[in-house]
Design a protein around this motif. Structure first.
Motif, PDB file in Angstrom:
ATOM      1  N   ALA A  79      45.637  39.767  50.112  1.00  0.00           N
ATOM      2  CA  ALA A  79      44.984  39.019  49.033  1.00  0.00           C
ATOM      3  C   ALA A  79      44.341  37.747  49.582  1.00  0.00           C
ATOM      4  CB  ALA A  79      45.987  38.683  47.942  1.00  0.00           C
ATOM      5  N   SER A  80      45.035  37.083  50.502  1.00  0.00           N
ATOM      6  CA  SER A  80      44.470  35.872  51.106  1.00  0.00           C
ATOM      7  C   SER A  80      43.226  36.203  51.918  1.00  0.00           C
ATOM      8  CB  SER A  80      45.516  35.205  52.011  1.00  0.00           C
ATOM      9  OG  SER A  80      46.524  34.612  51.239  1.00  0.00           O
ATOM     10  N   THR A  93      40.478  36.734  49.531  1.00  0.00           N
ATOM     11  CA  THR A  93      40.067  35.433  49.012  1.00  0.00           C
ATOM     12  C   THR A  93      39.150  34.738  50.008  1.00  0.00           C
ATOM     13  OG1 THR A  93      42.189  35.262  47.903  1.00  0.00           O
ATOM     14  CG2 THR A  93      40.938  33.244  48.084  1.00  0.00           C
ATOM     15  N   ARG A  94      39.538  34.847  51.267  1.00  0.00           N
ATOM     16  CA  ARG A  94      38.723  34.219  52.313  1.00  0.00           C
ATOM     17  C   ARG A  94      37.364  34.899  52.440  1.00  0.00           C
ATOM     18  NH1 ARG A  94      38.895  34.257  58.721  1.00  0.00           N
ATOM     19  NH2 ARG A  94      36.734  33.570  58.703  1.00  0.00           N
ATOM     20  N   THR A 152      35.271  33.435  49.631  1.00  0.00           N
ATOM     21  CA  THR A 152      34.833  32.044  49.826  1.00  0.00           C
ATOM     22  C   THR A 152      33.894  31.930  51.028  1.00  0.00           C
ATOM     23  OG1 THR A 152      36.909  31.544  50.997  1.00  0.00           O
ATOM     24  CG2 THR A 152      36.805  30.987  48.669  1.00  0.00           C
ATOM     25  N   LEU A 168      39.550  36.800  40.344  1.00  0.00           N
ATOM     26  CA  LEU A 168      39.607  37.800  41.403  1.00  0.00           C
ATOM     27  C   LEU A 168      40.602  38.875  40.973  1.00  0.00           C
ATOM     28  CD1 LEU A 168      38.860  38.430  44.411  1.00  0.00           C
ATOM     29  CD2 LEU A 168      40.715  36.918  45.081  1.00  0.00           C
ATOM     30  N   TYR A 207      48.194  26.989  56.501  1.00  0.00           N
ATOM     31  CA  TYR A 207      47.672  28.195  55.847  1.00  0.00           C
ATOM     32  C   TYR A 207      46.312  28.564  56.432  1.00  0.00           C
ATOM     33  CZ  TYR A 207      45.607  31.196  52.307  1.00  0.00           C
ATOM     34  OH  TYR A 207      44.973  32.240  51.674  1.00  0.00           O
ATOM     35  N   ILE A 263      45.136  32.270  58.515  1.00  0.00           N
ATOM     36  CA  ILE A 263      44.121  33.271  58.169  1.00  0.00           C
ATOM     37  C   ILE A 263      42.762  32.932  58.798  1.00  0.00           C
ATOM     38  CG2 ILE A 263      45.262  33.972  56.018  1.00  0.00           C
ATOM     39  CD1 ILE A 263      42.927  32.484  54.567  1.00  0.00           C
ATOM     40  N   GLU A 319      40.935  30.376  58.662  1.00  0.00           N
ATOM     41  CA  GLU A 319      39.995  29.806  57.693  1.00  0.00           C
ATOM     42  C   GLU A 319      39.097  28.767  58.365  1.00  0.00           C
ATOM     43  OE1 GLU A 319      37.913  29.531  54.971  1.00  0.00           O
ATOM     44  OE2 GLU A 319      39.677  30.301  53.912  1.00  0.00           O
ATOM     45  N   ASN A 371      36.137  27.540  56.476  1.00  0.00           N
ATOM     46  CA  ASN A 371      35.278  26.940  55.459  1.00  0.00           C
ATOM     47  C   ASN A 371      35.480  25.418  55.465  1.00  0.00           C
ATOM     48  OD1 ASN A 371      34.133  26.091  52.973  1.00  0.00           O
ATOM     49  ND2 ASN A 371      34.384  28.167  52.168  1.00  0.00           N
ATOM     50  N   TYR A 384      37.666  23.225  53.192  1.00  0.00           N
ATOM     51  CA  TYR A 384      39.125  23.266  53.332  1.00  0.00           C
ATOM     52  C   TYR A 384      39.618  22.625  54.635  1.00  0.00           C
ATOM     53  CZ  TYR A 384      38.164  27.110  50.065  1.00  0.00           C
ATOM     54  OH  TYR A 384      37.694  27.875  49.032  1.00  0.00           O
ATOM     55  N   GLY A 394      43.703  30.801  47.990  1.00  0.00           N
ATOM     56  CA  GLY A 394      44.712  31.761  48.456  1.00  0.00           C
ATOM     57  C   GLY A 394      46.038  31.138  48.817  1.00  0.00           C
ATOM     58  N   GLN A 415      49.098  32.160  47.098  1.00  0.00           N
ATOM     59  CA  GLN A 415      49.734  33.443  47.432  1.00  0.00           C
ATOM     60  C   GLN A 415      51.022  33.234  48.217  1.00  0.00           C
ATOM     61  OE1 GLN A 415      48.169  36.206  46.519  1.00  0.00           O
ATOM     62  NE2 GLN A 415      46.142  35.376  46.102  1.00  0.00           N
ATOM     63  N   HIS A 454      45.716  39.877  39.907  1.00  0.00           N
ATOM     64  CA  HIS A 454      44.640  39.294  39.105  1.00  0.00           C
ATOM     65  C   HIS A 454      44.802  37.784  39.195  1.00  0.00           C
ATOM     66  CE1 HIS A 454      41.899  38.422  35.828  1.00  0.00           C
ATOM     67  NE2 HIS A 454      42.834  37.651  35.317  1.00  0.00           N
ATOM     68  N   GLN A 455      43.730  37.125  39.556  1.00  0.00           N
ATOM     69  CA  GLN A 455      43.827  35.689  39.792  1.00  0.00           C
ATOM     70  C   GLN A 455      42.709  34.968  39.061  1.00  0.00           C
ATOM     71  OE1 GLN A 455      43.603  35.327  44.073  1.00  0.00           O
ATOM     72  NE2 GLN A 455      44.995  37.036  44.381  1.00  0.00           N
TER      73      GLN A 455
END
Lengths: 157, 387
Positions: free
Chosen positions: A72-73, A76-77, A80, A92, B268, B272, B274, B276, B279, B298, B301, B325-326
């Motif tokens: 899910a993460s 999500t990434r 974004t 989502l 976090y 993953i 990240e 972006n 963030y 996320g 999560q 579902h979010q």
């Protein structure tokens, strides 16, 4: 884990239905362990399926799998990244249809399915709907979903 | 021939499908329409004719029911069909379903025939089911892999059963992945049923790319022997009534607090990969709409919260995440203190490729230190029986 960096900023007016954004992600055991370290108790007996073959065997799985919340993460990434820094996920929905296994070569796709011009023209938020999915090297789509994303507008700049 | 609307586990809506058809046509693909086949649900009051006409498309309606040989699509059945069966039953007797559908003026079609448990093939292989009364199978299914579709086609060929294709679409962009080409005009459910019931009519399953101008439908597709087998049949079908504590459903309780720190956001993001800048780059973020870094959505999560009251489902040996579902309502910032309020929203059951499955839907409502809701997260866990 990922071969692409964040996508450029996307603007509502420039988005077209059918437009695709693709990135590759390969979640390794090390990635999974790092993700687990952000939330999971090492003593939790249920995490074996995510970390080693014995744990996977116990749950009838062919290989250790990626936790659902990590998938899910990753989704999500993907969203974004597609939207760019000024985009915002409104909602989502994700469906986990098959397990994601360690080291799966995942082709992660975000595909534009709708641009809500009526809402935006009426002064509402600029919302775009996209379908998101992972496809593994076996041609299966273990994770699929939809997202609604609010994007900035060019004319608001 | 096989698509699902925004109820149940689908993320698509009819107008979204229609817009998608328009966009595919612009790219040269040919899709005339689709059949909505809601799972275990048929609302006779719904009619999409006017909406469909705006997009110059055809939208028909059927239903997908669950039988003792897997899922079955039913088109054009009369009231006798709906009066004969409890559609919430996940193990309807297939011979009755096919017979009553036919006798009431419709037709039943075995869905995703090559899929473990929810398709007919495995029931034929393991229990010598004869497929009595089955005249049509869906052998090219958008949710099945090539191996499963190849085996479905081989089953249909062996038993001299006619074949259709269907996208099994639960999402807009998968509509039309697999289709059926009819030689005759289909503009209503009665015309569709007439064609499927006629032994002399012509129809063939095909893939979306085979609708492009100049593309051909291959005379044969790779056989199951030429493909890598992927199936993961696990568990057994069960039929007893599900036991659980219904009194806890809908009871929201406090589930704990989450202190959102810059360190937690950073950790976090590392986990993953990240990148972006909103963030991870405070200099960039200062110039952005939030005047500083925010947490990736996320991150919720990974938050550990207390469990809602346990419905104590009397089934299964293991559970996995089935869906999420979010909804994200407000940004989450470093130094926010969030409170979680948790509840069990729903408990229900279905059959899947692993047999009987029970779903527990839990909701977590996240509120910040100002009492504002920042996110609603729902997680569906599926419980299965592993031997």
């Amino acid at each position: 884990m990922t071969d692409t960096a964040t996508g450029a900023q996307r603007y509502f007016e420039e988005v077209e239905i059918g437009e695709e954004y693709i990135q590759t992600q390969v979640p390794s055991r090390e990635n999974v362990l790092e993700f687990l370290s952000t939330w999971s108790d090492p003593g939790d007996e249920t995490r074996g399926r995510f970390t080693d073959q014995a744990g996977a065997d116990k749950d009838g799985l062919q290989k250790p799998i990626v936790p659902g919340n990590m998938s899910a993460s990753m989704i999500t990434r993907l969203v974004t990244d597609w939207a760019g820094p000024l985009g915002r996920i409104v909602s989502l929905d994700i469906s986990f249809r098959r397990p994601v296994q360690h080291n799966d070569q995942l082709t992660c796709l975000a595909l534009v399915t709708e641009r809500d011009d009526d809402l935006a023209d009426a002064g509402g938020p600029a919302i775009v709907s996209i379908d998101v999915s992972f496809e593994n090297e076996r041609g299966e789509k273990p994770v699929q979903g939809t997202a609604q994303v609010e994007l900035p507008r060019r004319d608001a700049e | 021939m096989h698509s699902v609307d925004g109820s149940d586990d689908a993320g698509a809506h009819v107008e979204g499908y229609l817009k998608w058809i328009s966009s595919r046509r612009k790219k040269g693909f040919k899709i005339d329409g689709f059949v909505l086949t809601e799972h275990r649900n048929y609302d006779q009051s719904l009619n999409y004719d006017e909406l469909a006409s705006r997009y110059d498309a055809i939208v028909l309606r059927g239903i997908e029911v669950e039988t003792d040989i897997g899922h079955v699509l039913v088109y054009g059945a009369g009231s006798a069909f709906f009066e004969s069966f409890d559609l919430s039953d996940i193990s309807l007797p297939y011979e009755d379903v096919f017979r009553v559908a036919w006798d009431s003026g419709g037709i039943a079609v075995g869905a995703h025939a090559g899929r473990p448990r929810i398709g007919a093939l495995e029931h034929v292989d393991e229990r010598n089911v004869t497929l009595k009364g089955v005249g049509v199978l869906e052998t090219l299914n958008g949710g099945s892999n090539d191996f499963e579709n190849a085996r479905a086609h081989e089953l249909a060929s062996t038993k001299n059963i006619r074949e259709i294709g269907g996208s099994d679409s639960h999402f807009v962009s998968t509509l039309g992945a697999c289709l059926t080409r009819f030689e005759e005009q289909v503009s209503s459910i009665s015309e569709l049923v007439k064609i499927l019931r006629s032994s002399s009519s012509q129809f063939v399953p095909l893939k979306l790319e085979e609708t492009l101008p100049g593309a051909d439908i291959p005379e044969s597709r790779p056989s199951s022997e030429q493909l890598i087998p992927h199936t993961s049949g696990q568990g057994e079908l069960g039929g007893e009534e599900l036991e659980y504590d219904r009194s806890v459903v809908g009871k929201e309780v406090f589930g704990g607090k989450l202190e959102v720190t810059s360190d937690a956001i950073s950790k976090y993001c590392d986990a993953i990969d990240e990148t972006n800048p909103i963030y991870v780059d405070s200099n960039f973020a200062k110039t952005g709409p939030y005047a500083g870094i925010i947490a990736p959505p996320g991150i919720l999560q990974t938050a550990q919260v207390g469990s809602p009251p346990d419905p104590e489902v009397k089934f299964g040996t293991t559970q996995f995440m089935a869906g999420s579902h979010q909804e994200y309502l407000l940004p989450i910032r470093p130094d926010d203190t969030l409170e979680a309020y948790v509840q069990v929203k729903e408990v229900y059951e279905k059959t899947g490729r692993s047999g009987r499955m029970v779903f527990i839907v839990r909701q977590t409502r996240w509120a910040n230190q100002f009492g504002e809701n920042v996110a609603l997260l729902e997680t569906s866990m599926v419980i299965r029986q592993i031997q």
